[in-house]
Motif scaffolding. Structure first.
Motif, short mmCIF file in Angstrom:
data_model
loop_
_atom_site.label_atom_id
_atom_site.label_comp_id
_atom_site.label_asym_id
_atom_site.label_seq_id
_atom_site.Cartn_x
_atom_site.Cartn_y
_atom_site.Cartn_z
N ILE A 323 5.23 1.00 -10.82
CA ILE A 323 4.00 1.58 -11.37
C ILE A 323 3.18 2.33 -10.33
N ILE A 324 3.46 2.16 -9.04
CA ILE A 324 2.67 2.80 -7.98
C ILE A 324 3.09 4.27 -7.80
N GLU A 325 2.09 5.15 -7.64
CA GLU A 325 2.35 6.57 -7.39
C GLU A 325 1.95 7.01 -5.99
N ASP A 326 0.95 6.35 -5.41
CA ASP A 326 0.50 6.66 -4.05
C ASP A 326 1.20 5.71 -3.08
N PRO A 327 1.99 6.20 -2.11
CA PRO A 327 2.73 5.31 -1.22
C PRO A 327 1.85 4.38 -0.39
N VAL A 328 0.58 4.75 -0.21
CA VAL A 328 -0.33 3.88 0.55
C VAL A 328 -0.51 2.54 -0.16
N TRP A 329 -0.44 2.55 -1.49
CA TRP A 329 -0.62 1.31 -2.25
C TRP A 329 0.60 0.40 -2.20
N VAL A 330 1.69 0.91 -1.64
CA VAL A 330 2.85 0.03 -1.42
C VAL A 330 2.55 -0.97 -0.31
N LEU A 331 1.66 -0.60 0.61
CA LEU A 331 1.36 -1.45 1.77
C LEU A 331 0.89 -2.85 1.39
N PRO A 332 -0.13 -3.00 0.52
CA PRO A 332 -0.55 -4.37 0.16
C PRO A 332 0.49 -5.15 -0.63
N VAL A 333 1.39 -4.45 -1.31
CA VAL A 333 2.45 -5.14 -2.05
C VAL A 333 3.34 -5.94 -1.09
N GLU A 334 3.46 -5.45 0.16
CA GLU A 334 4.34 -6.11 1.12
C GLU A 334 3.83 -7.47 1.56
N LEU A 335 2.61 -7.82 1.19
CA LEU A 335 2.12 -9.18 1.44
C LEU A 335 2.96 -10.20 0.68
N LEU A 336 3.61 -9.74 -0.40
CA LEU A 336 4.45 -10.64 -1.20
C LEU A 336 5.79 -10.94 -0.53
#
Length: 434
Positions: A323-336
Motif C-alpha cells: 500500500i506504500i507509494e513513498d519509499p520513505v514510508w518503507v523505513l518505519p515498516v522495517e521496525l517489524l
C-alpha cells in the motif's frame, strides 16, 4: 582484569559478527540494484539469484561435513574469510556491459561475456559468504554449550555492524556518485575490504570448541536425522521462511527504486542514503532488540511458536509494502523486522542445533543453511523476480502477504497435530509399560 557479568570467551565472537556483517553490508543488499543498473531485467536477475544458491546447496553440507570429519572448522573459517575479501575486491575490475544491454532484452545480455563474468562473481561470493555464516553460527552455538537460546544475544552484534556501516556507505555512495543516477560503489568496496581484513584478525581469537565426538558414518547418521518427522516439518517451514526472506532481502531496494521512479523522481539522487537509513532503522530499531530478547521470548513461547509469530509479522509487513507509494514510508515498516526476522531466525538456528546429534552439529547447521539460503531464498528470488516482471513490485508483495498468512495458519495447525500425536504416543508407551 575481567569485566563484571561479561563472558570474555564470547567477546571475539561478538566482534566477529560485528565486523563480518559490517564487511558484507556495503555490497550484499545492493546486488540486485547493481544488476538493474547494469541493464538486466527483473526476470533475468530473479533467474540468476535462484540458480546461484544451487552451488551453495552442495557446498554448505559438504564443507560442514568436512569440518566435522577432519575437525578443521577454524582453519576453514579463516581461509574462507580471506577468499570473500578477495572476491569483494575483484568487483573493482569488473568490466561494464555494452550499452545495447540496456535495451532490456534478456537475449542481448546473455550473449555478453560481461554478464557471465558478473554471474561468476555473484555465485562465488554467495557460496563463500554462506560457508562463513554456517561455520560462524556453528562455532557460536558450540561456545554457548547448553545455552543455545542465547544465540540471539551474540548475533545482535552482526545486526549492529550491518546497520551502522550501511547508513555510512549509503551516504558515501550517493556523495561519491555526485548526484548521478548511475551509482559508483567504490566507497562501499573499500569499506568492505577494511572490515573483512579486521574480521580475519579477530577470528584468530575465537576459541575452538569443536566437539571431540566425530561421526564415522555421516550420511548414515544424517539419514536417521531426516527420518524424524520433526526435522522434515521444520525444514519445510524453513523453505517458506527463506522464500519470504529472499523476497525482502533481494528485492525490497528494487521495489523502493521502482516507487521513486513512479511517484517521487525528485528523490532519486539521494536514494542510496534512504536505503542506508532503512538498514540502520531495520537493524537498530527492529532486529537488535529482538536478537537480544530472543532467548527470553523463546524460553517463554517456544521455538516453533516463535516461527509462527515471524510468519504472521511477515504477512503484515508485505501488505504494508503493497500500500506504500513513498519509499520513505518503507523505513518505519522495517521496525517489524525484529519480530519478522530476528526472533524466528534465532529460534530456527537454536532449534536446528537441538535436533542435531553430537558429532553432526556443523553438518545439520549446514543442512539448515542450505534449505534456508539455498532452496528457500533461491525460490524466493525466482518467484519474486518473475512476479516483479509480470505484475509489478507492489502487487508482488500483496501475493507474498497472502502466501505468508496461509503458511502461518498451516504451521499453526501442523504444530497442534504433532503435539497431540506425540502426547498420544507417550500415553501409549506408558500403557504398554504398565
Amino acid at each position: 582484569m575481567r569485566l563484571p557479568n561479561v563472558n570474555v570467551k564470547l567477546l571475539p565472537l561478538k566482534s566477529h559478527f560485528f565486523l563480518w556483517s559490517g564487511g558484507t553490508s556495503p555490497m550484499t543488499p545492493y546486488l540486485t540494484t547493481i544488476a538493474k543498473q547494469r541493464g538486466y531485467s527483473a526476470k533475468l536477475v530473479g533467474a540468476v539469484f535462484s540458480v546461484m544458491p544451487l552451488a551453495a546447496v552442495f557446498a554448505r553440507p559438504i564443507f560442514g561435513a568436512m569440518a566435522d570429519h577432519f575437525r578443521c572448522q577454524k582453519i576453514m573459517f579463516l581461509c574462507v574469510i580471506l577468499v570473500v575479501t578477495l572476491i569483494t575486491a575483484s568487483y573493482e575490475v569488473m568490466p561494464d556491459p555494452p550499452k545495447d544491454v540496456n535495451d532490456g532484452r534478456d537475449e542481448t545480455a546473455l550473449a555478453t561475456y560481461q554478464f557471465w563474468l558478473f554471474c561468476i562473481f555473484l555465485a562465488t561470493r554467495y557460496v563463500t559468504i554462506s560457508i562463513v555464516n554456517t561455520l560462524s553460527e556453528t562455532m557460536c552455538l558450540q561456545s554457548l554449550g547448553k545455552d543455545t537460546h542465547k544465540f540471539g544475544e551474540q548475533r545482535l552484534w552482526g545486526c549492529i555492524g550491518w546497520g551502522s556501516v550501511s547508513i555510512m556507505t549509503g551516504w558515501l555512495i550517493d556523495w561519491y556518485s555526485g548526484g548521478s543516477q548511475i551509482k559508483n560503489y567504490t566507497p562501499g568496496i573499500i569499506v568492505s575490504i577494511v572490515f573483512l581484513l579486521a574480521d580475519f584478525l579477530v577470528a584468530f581469537k575465537i576459541e575452538d570448541c569443536q566437539s571431540d565426538v566425530v561421526s564415522k558414518h555421516i550420511f548414515k547418521d544424517l539419514k536417521k536425522v531426516l527420518n524424524d518427522i520433526r526435522v522434515v516439518s521444520f525444514l519445510i517451514w524453513v523453505v517458506f521462511f527463506g522464500i519470504f526472506y529472499g523476497s525482502i532481502s533481494l528485492y525490497l531496494l528494487w521495489h523502493m527504486e521502482e516507487l521513486v521512479t513512479r511517484y517521487h523522481p525528485e528523490k532519486y539522487p539521494s536514494i542510496k542514503t534512504i536505503e542506508g537509513t532503512l538498514f540502520a532503522i531495520k537493524c537498530f530499531g527492529g532486529e537488535a532488540p529482538f536478537f537480544f530478547l530472543s532467548g527470553k521470548i523463546i524460553n517463554k513461547v517456544g521455538h516453533l511458536k516463535s516461527i509462527i509469530i515471524g510468519l504472521a509479522t511477515l504477512s503484515f509487513r508485505f501488505f504494508l509494502y503493497y500500500i506504500i507509494e513513498d519509499p520513505v514510508w518503507v523505513l518505519p515498516v522495517e521496525l517489524l523486522s525484529g519480530l519478522g526476522y530476528a526472533l524466528p531466525y534465532s529460534a530456527m538456528t537454536a532449534y536446528a542445533s537441538i535436533l542435531a546429534p553430537e558429532g553432526l552439529k556443523s553438518t545439520v547447521q549446514g543442512l539448515f543453511s542450505t534449505v534456508f539460503q539455498g532452496i528457500g531464498v533461491g525460490l524466493g528470488s525466482l518467484i519474486t523476480g518473475y512476479l516483479f516482471n509480470e505484475i509489478g513490485s507492489s502487487e508482488t508483495y500483496l501475493v507474498m502477504s497472502i502466501l505468508a498468512l496461509v503458511v502461518c495458519c498451516a504451521q499453526t495447525i501442523t504444530i497442534k497435530i504433532m503435539a497431540r500425536t506425540t502426547k498420544s504416543q507417550e500415553n501409549g508407551d506408558v500403557n504398554t509399560a504398565s
